[in-house]
Write a protein that holds these residues in place. Sequence first.
Motif, short mmCIF file in Angstrom:
data_model
loop_
_atom_site.label_atom_id
_atom_site.label_comp_id
_atom_site.label_asym_id
_atom_site.label_seq_id
_atom_site.Cartn_x
_atom_site.Cartn_y
_atom_site.Cartn_z
N GLY A 39 0.78 -1.23 0.00
CA GLY A 39 0.00 0.00 0.00
C GLY A 39 0.81 1.27 0.00
O GLY A 39 0.23 2.36 -0.11
N ALA A 43 7.04 1.95 3.95
CA ALA A 43 6.95 1.05 5.09
C ALA A 43 6.17 1.67 6.25
O ALA A 43 6.50 1.48 7.42
CB ALA A 43 8.33 0.58 5.54
N GLY A 46 1.35 -0.62 6.68
CA GLY A 46 1.07 -1.90 7.31
C GLY A 46 0.21 -2.84 6.49
O GLY A 46 -0.10 -3.94 6.95
N ALA A 47 -0.17 -2.45 5.29
CA ALA A 47 -1.02 -3.30 4.45
C ALA A 47 -0.33 -4.61 4.06
O ALA A 47 -0.99 -5.57 3.67
CB ALA A 47 -1.43 -2.54 3.19
N CYS A 48 0.97 -4.64 4.21
CA CYS A 48 1.75 -5.82 3.80
C CYS A 48 2.08 -6.73 4.97
O CYS A 48 2.88 -7.66 4.83
CB CYS A 48 3.05 -5.34 3.16
SG CYS A 48 4.07 -4.43 4.36
N LYS A 58 6.48 -6.33 8.51
CA LYS A 58 6.07 -5.68 7.26
C LYS A 58 6.83 -6.35 6.13
O LYS A 58 8.06 -6.20 6.01
CB LYS A 58 6.36 -4.18 7.32
CG LYS A 58 5.51 -3.47 8.34
CD LYS A 58 5.86 -2.00 8.42
CE LYS A 58 5.01 -1.33 9.49
NZ LYS A 58 5.43 0.08 9.68
FE1 FES Z 1 3.02 -0.10 3.41
FE2 FES Z 1 4.46 -2.34 3.68
S1 FES Z 1 3.32 -1.68 1.97
S2 FES Z 1 4.08 -0.78 5.17
#
Ligand code: FES
Length: 90
Positions: A39, A43, A46-48, A58
């Motif tokens: 997202g 980093a 947190g979407a990952c 993450k």
């Molecule tokens: Fe946003 Fe990993 S894609 S924290």
Amino acid sequence: MPKLHLHVNGEPVAIDIEATTLLVDLLRGPLALTGTHSGCDTAQCGACTVLLDDLPVKSCSLLALQAQGRRVTTVDGLARGEQPHALQEA
Ligand code: FES
């Protein structure tokens, strides 16, 4: 090209990957676990987030090779049988 061995959602995985492959890209690409999202590029969102040996990480800030020999759980793997996990329902 290094060979990566790990367990993803309880299943053993052995795959040749580039050393620079991020865990999120391994999950969403070759493993087709698209419940893990990418997202942001910082980093922060947190979407990952996935569980690595039951601890949240993450996956956009972790090389896939750092999961060598470890257990990864994604949102795709949280269901128990036919019953979706509350996180999946949300
Ligand atoms: Fe946003 Fe990993 S894609 S924290």
